[in-house]
Design a protein around this motif. Sequence first.
Motif, PDB file in Angstrom:
ATOM      1  N   PHE A  29       6.034   8.843 -28.988  1.00  0.00           N
ATOM      2  CA  PHE A  29       4.797   8.928 -28.199  1.00  0.00           C
ATOM      3  C   PHE A  29       4.134   7.559 -28.073  1.00  0.00           C
ATOM      4  CE2 PHE A  29       0.144   9.294 -28.220  1.00  0.00           C
ATOM      5  CZ  PHE A  29      -0.049   9.940 -27.015  1.00  0.00           C
ATOM      6  N   TRP A  30       3.941   6.865 -29.198  1.00  0.00           N
ATOM      7  CA  TRP A  30       3.271   5.565 -29.165  1.00  0.00           C
ATOM      8  C   TRP A  30       4.120   4.505 -28.426  1.00  0.00           C
ATOM      9  CZ3 TRP A  30      -1.607   5.367 -29.664  1.00  0.00           C
ATOM     10  CH2 TRP A  30      -2.285   6.240 -30.512  1.00  0.00           C
ATOM     11  N   LEU A  31       5.441   4.624 -28.602  1.00  0.00           N
ATOM     12  CA  LEU A  31       6.309   3.669 -27.900  1.00  0.00           C
ATOM     13  C   LEU A  31       6.222   3.859 -26.389  1.00  0.00           C
ATOM     14  CD1 LEU A  31       8.498   1.475 -28.012  1.00  0.00           C
ATOM     15  CD2 LEU A  31      10.203   3.316 -28.187  1.00  0.00           C
ATOM     16  N   SER A  32       6.268   5.126 -25.961  1.00  0.00           N
ATOM     17  CA  SER A  32       6.177   5.396 -24.524  1.00  0.00           C
ATOM     18  C   SER A  32       4.819   4.989 -23.959  1.00  0.00           C
ATOM     19  CB  SER A  32       6.441   6.869 -24.242  1.00  0.00           C
ATOM     20  OG  SER A  32       5.458   7.693 -24.870  1.00  0.00           O
ATOM     21  N   MET A  33       3.734   5.206 -24.715  1.00  0.00           N
ATOM     22  CA  MET A  33       2.392   4.812 -24.271  1.00  0.00           C
ATOM     23  C   MET A  33       2.292   3.296 -24.122  1.00  0.00           C
ATOM     24  SD  MET A  33       0.614   7.435 -23.599  1.00  0.00           S
ATOM     25  CE  MET A  33      -0.989   6.655 -23.463  1.00  0.00           C
ATOM     26  N   LEU A  34       2.842   2.562 -25.096  1.00  0.00           N
ATOM     27  CA  LEU A  34       2.792   1.101 -25.036  1.00  0.00           C
ATOM     28  C   LEU A  34       3.554   0.575 -23.818  1.00  0.00           C
ATOM     29  CD1 LEU A  34       2.031  -1.606 -26.340  1.00  0.00           C
ATOM     30  CD2 LEU A  34       4.154  -1.458 -27.686  1.00  0.00           C
ATOM     31  N   ILE A  35       4.762   1.115 -23.615  1.00  0.00           N
ATOM     32  CA  ILE A  35       5.558   0.683 -22.453  1.00  0.00           C
ATOM     33  C   ILE A  35       4.865   1.053 -21.155  1.00  0.00           C
ATOM     34  CG2 ILE A  35       7.748   1.016 -21.256  1.00  0.00           C
ATOM     35  CD1 ILE A  35       9.039   1.424 -24.004  1.00  0.00           C
ATOM     36  N   LEU A  36       4.278   2.265 -21.121  1.00  0.00           N
ATOM     37  CA  LEU A  36       3.572   2.691 -19.905  1.00  0.00           C
ATOM     38  C   LEU A  36       2.393   1.784 -19.582  1.00  0.00           C
ATOM     39  CD1 LEU A  36       3.506   6.599 -20.089  1.00  0.00           C
ATOM     40  CD2 LEU A  36       4.438   5.192 -18.247  1.00  0.00           C
ATOM     41  N   ILE A  37       1.586   1.470 -20.597  1.00  0.00           N
ATOM     42  CA  ILE A  37       0.393   0.637 -20.371  1.00  0.00           C
ATOM     43  C   ILE A  37       0.788  -0.757 -19.892  1.00  0.00           C
ATOM     44  CG2 ILE A  37      -1.551  -0.495 -21.507  1.00  0.00           C
ATOM     45  CD1 ILE A  37      -1.744   2.022 -23.297  1.00  0.00           C
ATOM     46  N   LEU A  38       1.744  -1.376 -20.606  1.00  0.00           N
ATOM     47  CA  LEU A  38       2.161  -2.727 -20.218  1.00  0.00           C
ATOM     48  C   LEU A  38       2.806  -2.725 -18.832  1.00  0.00           C
ATOM     49  CD1 LEU A  38       3.655  -4.051 -23.593  1.00  0.00           C
ATOM     50  CD2 LEU A  38       1.463  -4.650 -22.541  1.00  0.00           C
ATOM     51  N   GLY A  39       3.693  -1.748 -18.601  1.00  0.00           N
ATOM     52  CA  GLY A  39       4.355  -1.683 -17.294  1.00  0.00           C
ATOM     53  C   GLY A  39       3.383  -1.424 -16.167  1.00  0.00           C
ATOM     54  N   ASP A  40       2.424  -0.484 -16.407  1.00  0.00           N
ATOM     55  CA  ASP A  40       1.432  -0.198 -15.368  1.00  0.00           C
ATOM     56  C   ASP A  40       0.584  -1.419 -15.044  1.00  0.00           C
ATOM     57  OD1 ASP A  40       2.401   2.338 -15.251  1.00  0.00           O
ATOM     58  OD2 ASP A  40       0.739   3.273 -16.351  1.00  0.00           O
ATOM     59  N   LEU A  41       0.208  -2.183 -16.077  1.00  0.00           N
ATOM     60  CA  LEU A  41      -0.582  -3.402 -15.847  1.00  0.00           C
ATOM     61  C   LEU A  41       0.197  -4.420 -15.010  1.00  0.00           C
ATOM     62  CD1 LEU A  41      -2.271  -3.930 -19.349  1.00  0.00           C
ATOM     63  CD2 LEU A  41      -3.388  -3.249 -17.215  1.00  0.00           C
ATOM     64  N   VAL A  42       1.487  -4.546 -15.345  1.00  0.00           N
ATOM     65  CA  VAL A  42       2.323  -5.483 -14.582  1.00  0.00           C
ATOM     66  C   VAL A  42       2.442  -5.039 -13.126  1.00  0.00           C
ATOM     67  CG1 VAL A  42       4.674  -6.378 -14.315  1.00  0.00           C
ATOM     68  CG2 VAL A  42       3.617  -6.293 -16.580  1.00  0.00           C
ATOM     69  N   ILE A  43       2.661  -3.749 -12.910  1.00  0.00           N
ATOM     70  CA  ILE A  43       2.797  -3.220 -11.542  1.00  0.00           C
ATOM     71  C   ILE A  43       1.510  -3.405 -10.748  1.00  0.00           C
ATOM     72  CG2 ILE A  43       3.062  -1.092 -10.209  1.00  0.00           C
ATOM     73  CD1 ILE A  43       5.065  -0.174 -12.328  1.00  0.00           C
ATOM     74  N   VAL A  44       0.379  -3.054 -11.384  1.00  0.00           N
ATOM     75  CA  VAL A  44      -0.909  -3.181 -10.692  1.00  0.00           C
ATOM     76  C   VAL A  44      -1.194  -4.636 -10.344  1.00  0.00           C
ATOM     77  CG1 VAL A  44      -3.404  -2.949 -10.969  1.00  0.00           C
ATOM     78  CG2 VAL A  44      -1.889  -1.091 -11.689  1.00  0.00           C
TER      79      VAL A  44
END
Length: 369
Positions: free
Chosen positions: A51-66
């Motif tokens: 859960f925490w790994l997926s959240m970290l990847i999601l947050i970082l990836g979303d920031l990069v995409i945005v």
Amino acid sequence: MNKLSLFFKHNRTKIYYAVGTVLLLLLFSWFVLSATVLLGQAAHIALRWRFWLSMLILILGDLVIVFWQYVRWRQAESLMHLIRDLHQIAKENSDMTIDWHAHYAPRTQALIDVSNKIAKNTRKIREEERASERSKDEMITNISHDLRTPLTAIIGYLGLVEMNATTLSPEDRAKYIHTAYDKSNQMKILVEDLFEFSKTQARDAVLNLTTISLGDLFAQLLASYEIEAHEHQIEMMQITNPELIILEADSDKLARVLINLITNAFKYGEGATYIKLTAQVKAQEVEIRVINNGVQIPQEALLEIFDRFYRVESSRNSKTGGTGLGLAIVKGIILQHGGTVRATSDAELTTFIMTLPLKQSRGNRDEVD
């Protein structure tokens, strides 16, 4: 409906990138979640860590995409803004510069810089064209004045001779005819100077290049002024360093330059006791000076002295009889040879300084060939 269509029209770039960003975020989230589940099953990672790994990847990836989409949106907006401004500039046929910066779009900023440079060059060209038009108008006015003055005198004196043919005394007849003849010579000199000046301004002017010795040219010119120098009690002299200076130039035109400067010294160098011609080789150039110790030229006149029809005297009807084209012809011929000309003057000396290349450029040679 109209408001909605206008909203989409003015904000289509924002809407395009907003929709694209949402789709990318959803696609990335699905990919991360799927990859995390598969990775957890394969590596037997605890649910909590997955859960925490997926959240970290999601947050970082979303920031990069945005951020990436934001930069792309700013770049697209900058480019559209530039296109609108360029259309406006083209429509108005103006030399307006673009005063905003494309912070996230270096290529667009490069286009802005090029556009501004073109606008500044266009503005400069237009200013030069306006100055040229004013100069042409002034030239036409001056030509009209200088031609009308002697022409009026010629018509007047010849008219007196014609109207009083039977009553005019031989002495008066001879006086009037002689005056008309003198005025005709003034017109001839002006027309010849105008013709010579026009040749120096022509872009397709051709130089008849030959190899000449400056010392010999100086000696020939000084010999031709020997009688006039004696009458004015002026000493003529020459100095060349080295003694033999070989120069590639149009000998007739260079002689015209020196004649104009020597004549100018006789006419305007009041109180002069000598006129000196000097030449000195400096690297691949030769510096030629025409020096006299006559009356000083005012400092404010030195910058304009080579302009056509400019005279230091306030009166256009000069007692010295100059056309006001002599120094303009000097400048035109020197520029044709790829050289420079300037003047200095103080209480002791007035000096005209010319620099000429010893060898002419290939372009001038091609013109002759």
